[in-house]
Design a protein around this motif. Sequence first.
Motif, PDB file in Angstrom:
ATOM      1  N   ASP A  71       0.829  -1.209   0.000  1.00  0.00           N
ATOM      2  CA  ASP A  71       0.000   0.000   0.000  1.00  0.00           C
ATOM      3  C   ASP A  71       0.863   1.258   0.000  1.00  0.00           C
ATOM      4  O   ASP A  71       0.589   2.217  -0.717  1.00  0.00           O
ATOM      5  N   THR A  98      -7.547   6.386  -1.112  1.00  0.00           N
ATOM      6  CA  THR A  98      -7.732   5.229  -1.981  1.00  0.00           C
ATOM      7  C   THR A  98      -6.397   4.596  -2.332  1.00  0.00           C
ATOM      8  O   THR A  98      -6.258   3.378  -2.316  1.00  0.00           O
ATOM      9  N   LYS A 101      -4.880   2.077   0.001  1.00  0.00           N
ATOM     10  CA  LYS A 101      -5.653   0.863   0.270  1.00  0.00           C
ATOM     11  C   LYS A 101      -5.727  -0.085  -0.921  1.00  0.00           C
ATOM     12  O   LYS A 101      -6.511  -1.019  -0.909  1.00  0.00           O
ATOM     13  N   ARG A 104      -4.674  -3.717   0.022  1.00  0.00           N
ATOM     14  CA  ARG A 104      -5.626  -4.221   1.006  1.00  0.00           C
ATOM     15  C   ARG A 104      -6.954  -4.603   0.335  1.00  0.00           C
ATOM     16  O   ARG A 104      -7.564  -5.611   0.665  1.00  0.00           O
ATOM     17  N   LYS A 105      -7.360  -3.790  -0.634  1.00  0.00           N
ATOM     18  CA  LYS A 105      -8.612  -4.063  -1.338  1.00  0.00           C
ATOM     19  C   LYS A 105      -8.497  -5.337  -2.188  1.00  0.00           C
ATOM     20  O   LYS A 105      -9.415  -6.141  -2.248  1.00  0.00           O
ATOM     21  N   LYS A 108      -8.606  -8.319   0.088  1.00  0.00           N
ATOM     22  CA  LYS A 108      -9.958  -8.536   0.618  1.00  0.00           C
ATOM     23  C   LYS A 108     -10.784  -9.422  -0.320  1.00  0.00           C
ATOM     24  O   LYS A 108     -11.564 -10.257   0.133  1.00  0.00           O
TER      25      LYS A 108
END
Length: 197
Positions: A71, A98, A101, A104-105, A108
Amino acid sequence: MMKFAAGLLCLFISVVNVAAWEDGAELKRGVPLEGRSGKKIIDGIDVTKLNSKSLNAFMDAEDEKFVGELDLQVASRYLSSKKTERKRWFALVRYAPTAFKVARKIYKNFRRVPVKTTRSGKWVTRQYTNPSGSYRQAQKDFFRLKPSDVKTIKGGYKGKLGKHDINVRRQSRPTIEIQTKKGNMNLKRKFRYGPGN
């Protein structure tokens, strides 16, 4: 940020304590551990001494560090690509939340199904699956991570993410593979898109 670092440290200490306790218990029962041929160190931990449960806990802690690092790299590359100071501050205010992340997105999307961790020779491999993904999504995720030195390879692309090598390939299942050298071991993370065969 301090809470995140403290949480990682606690998780890391827990993994070490559990691994040491389980290792001792298995040795007392005379159960041989896999890969006892020599030490295989990742971040100060001999992964040959970890059973599969401890190895997964250890890799969860490694993943937290890895995602945070990615990130920061993505945000840094994005913000350094802005031309003027005024535009940079505008971009920081508007897009930084944004940009910080992105990894991380992506992670997910893969957390919906169990991950698989294996150990073989000098490799610890972790496989993630996104059953609803496609090569188009894999390619999009590859470029969202903003790798440097991107080159075309057979069936996809390869590049660098700081000290990590990354590639995306159209195989039987589209896959993003990220390889990291850690001490005398290598970590390989495979993100597989689409339903399994």
